[in-house]
Design an enzyme around this catalytic site. Structure first.
Site, PDB file in Angstrom:
ATOM      1  N   ASP A   1     -11.411   2.729   3.888  1.00  0.00           N
ATOM      2  CA  ASP A   1     -11.641   1.281   3.830  1.00  0.00           C
ATOM      3  C   ASP A   1     -13.139   0.966   3.852  1.00  0.00           C
ATOM      4  O   ASP A   1     -13.536  -0.173   3.643  1.00  0.00           O
ATOM      5  CB  ASP A   1     -10.964   0.601   5.031  1.00  0.00           C
TER       6      ASP A   1
ATOM      7  N   GLN B   1      -4.950  -1.709   9.522  1.00  0.00           N
ATOM      8  CA  GLN B   1      -4.771  -3.036   8.937  1.00  0.00           C
ATOM      9  C   GLN B   1      -5.320  -4.096   9.897  1.00  0.00           C
ATOM     10  O   GLN B   1      -4.933  -4.146  11.064  1.00  0.00           O
ATOM     11  CB  GLN B   1      -3.267  -3.265   8.666  1.00  0.00           C
TER      12      GLN B   1
ATOM     13  N   LYS C   1       0.845  -1.203   0.000  1.00  0.00           N
ATOM     14  CA  LYS C   1       0.000   0.000   0.000  1.00  0.00           C
ATOM     15  C   LYS C   1       0.881   1.253   0.000  1.00  0.00           C
ATOM     16  O   LYS C   1       0.606   2.215  -0.729  1.00  0.00           O
ATOM     17  CB  LYS C   1      -0.956  -0.018   1.205  1.00  0.00           C
TER      18      LYS C   1
END
Ligand code: NAD
Length: 287
Positions: A119, A96, A52
């Protein structure tokens, strides 16, 4: 059978994001910023975070990775998120997953400013997505929808079976399909007869984490198969949840692993972060 090439579509999206970053820089003096928080030293989580970060750099984003020890407390994570919520250079915040057991994941996700929730995991964005309102949408299912769009696959009236019902993959996938007027069945570990469902489907979308779960006799001729699974075998090979060699000859379209949904997830994260930066730049302009 046609392969759905996630790698080249991801590149196309990333090229678009990069060109839009140039526009933002030139016209607003603004650089989109993404903050990633990763806890512990799970190699897979760190590999994703490194990918990422690299992707952010390639498109010209500013990015910060907060790499925190596994012993971190919930309050300490909340403190970092609050700092990022208040940082005007950050437009996207990503935690994450998975988090260690002492941390309440739902609580953490709810602390993220929904305007920076690239997200799409915050309940505010999930609720808006289910209601078919504009929202940030989880990157993996969004990437799958982008693939359907790119390959002109019309979902209206199609019988779609989603295998796997997690909050980050299966459930948002099902909502997005329903928003496009597909007839959606969601299956999971407690489904009595998985094959009875998948073998009748026009489209099968699998995100489970079990190599070779979907076998040749579970898919009808001409079906479209989307494999979200990512599994590392003992010999080091990366495979999905579908027995690709046996299933692919029966399909009209299928995604490979690697090179299918995986690269799309990263592309959609960049796209969502760009969108957030554009929305913030509009707020700045309006004020
Ligand atoms: P998860 O463990 O949270 O959820 C798995 C789901 O699969 C659950 O709903 C469970 O009920 C179901 N399931 C498990 N075994 C099953 C079986 N035998 N039959 C039917 N259903 C079964 O996992 P997740 O986070 O949703 O991830 C699923 C897979 O997708 C993993 O392989 C993960 O690596 C992959 N993934 C890929 C991407 C990507 O970018 N391609 C992104 C996220 C997750």
């Amino acid at each position: 059978m046609q392969l759905i090439d996630g790698k080249s579509l991801s590149k196309k999206v990333q090229d678009y994001v990069q060109s839009e970053v140039e526009v933002l820089k030139k016209e607003q003096g603004m650089v989109p910023g993404l903050a990633v928080i990763v806890v512990g030293d799970d190699p897979a989580s760190h590999a994703y975070v490194n990918m990422k970060e690299k992707a952010c750099k390639n498109v010209g984003f500013y990015s910060i990775a907060h790499k925190m020890p596994v012993t971190i407390t919930q309050d300490e994570i909340i403190e970092i998120i609050t700092m990022m919520n208040n940082n005007p250079h950050i437009h996207g915040i990503l935690v994450q997953l998975p988090l260690p057991p002492q941390i309440d994941t739902n609580k953490i996700l709810e602390v993220i400013d929904p305007k920076k929730d690239v997200d799409g995991f915050h309940a505010y964005n999930v609720g808006r997505m289910v209601s078919n309102l504009e929202s940030f949408v989880a990157c993996t299912p969004l990437g799958v929808m982008k693939m359907f769009e790119e390959y002109n696959i019309d979902l209206e009236g199609q019988d779609v079976v989603v295998v796997g019902a997690s909050n980050i993959v299966g459930k948002p996938m099902a909502s997005l399909l329903l928003n496009k007027n597909a007839t959606v069945t969601v299956t999971h570990i407690f489904t009595k007869d998985l094959k009875a469902h998948t073998s009748k489907a026009d489209i099968v979308i699998v995100g489970v984490g079990v190599p070779n779960l979907i076998k040749e006799d579970m898919v009808k001729d001409g079906a479209i198969v989307i494999d979200i699974g990512i599994n590392r075998l003992e010999d080091g090979r990366l495979v999905g949840d579908v027995d690709f060699d046996a299933v692919s000859p029966k399909c009209s379209y299928i995604t490979p692993v690697p090179g299918g949904v995986g690269p799309m997830t990263i592309a959609m994260l960049l796209q969502n972060t760009l969108t957030s930066a554009q929305q913030f730049s509009k707020i700045k302009e309006d004020n």
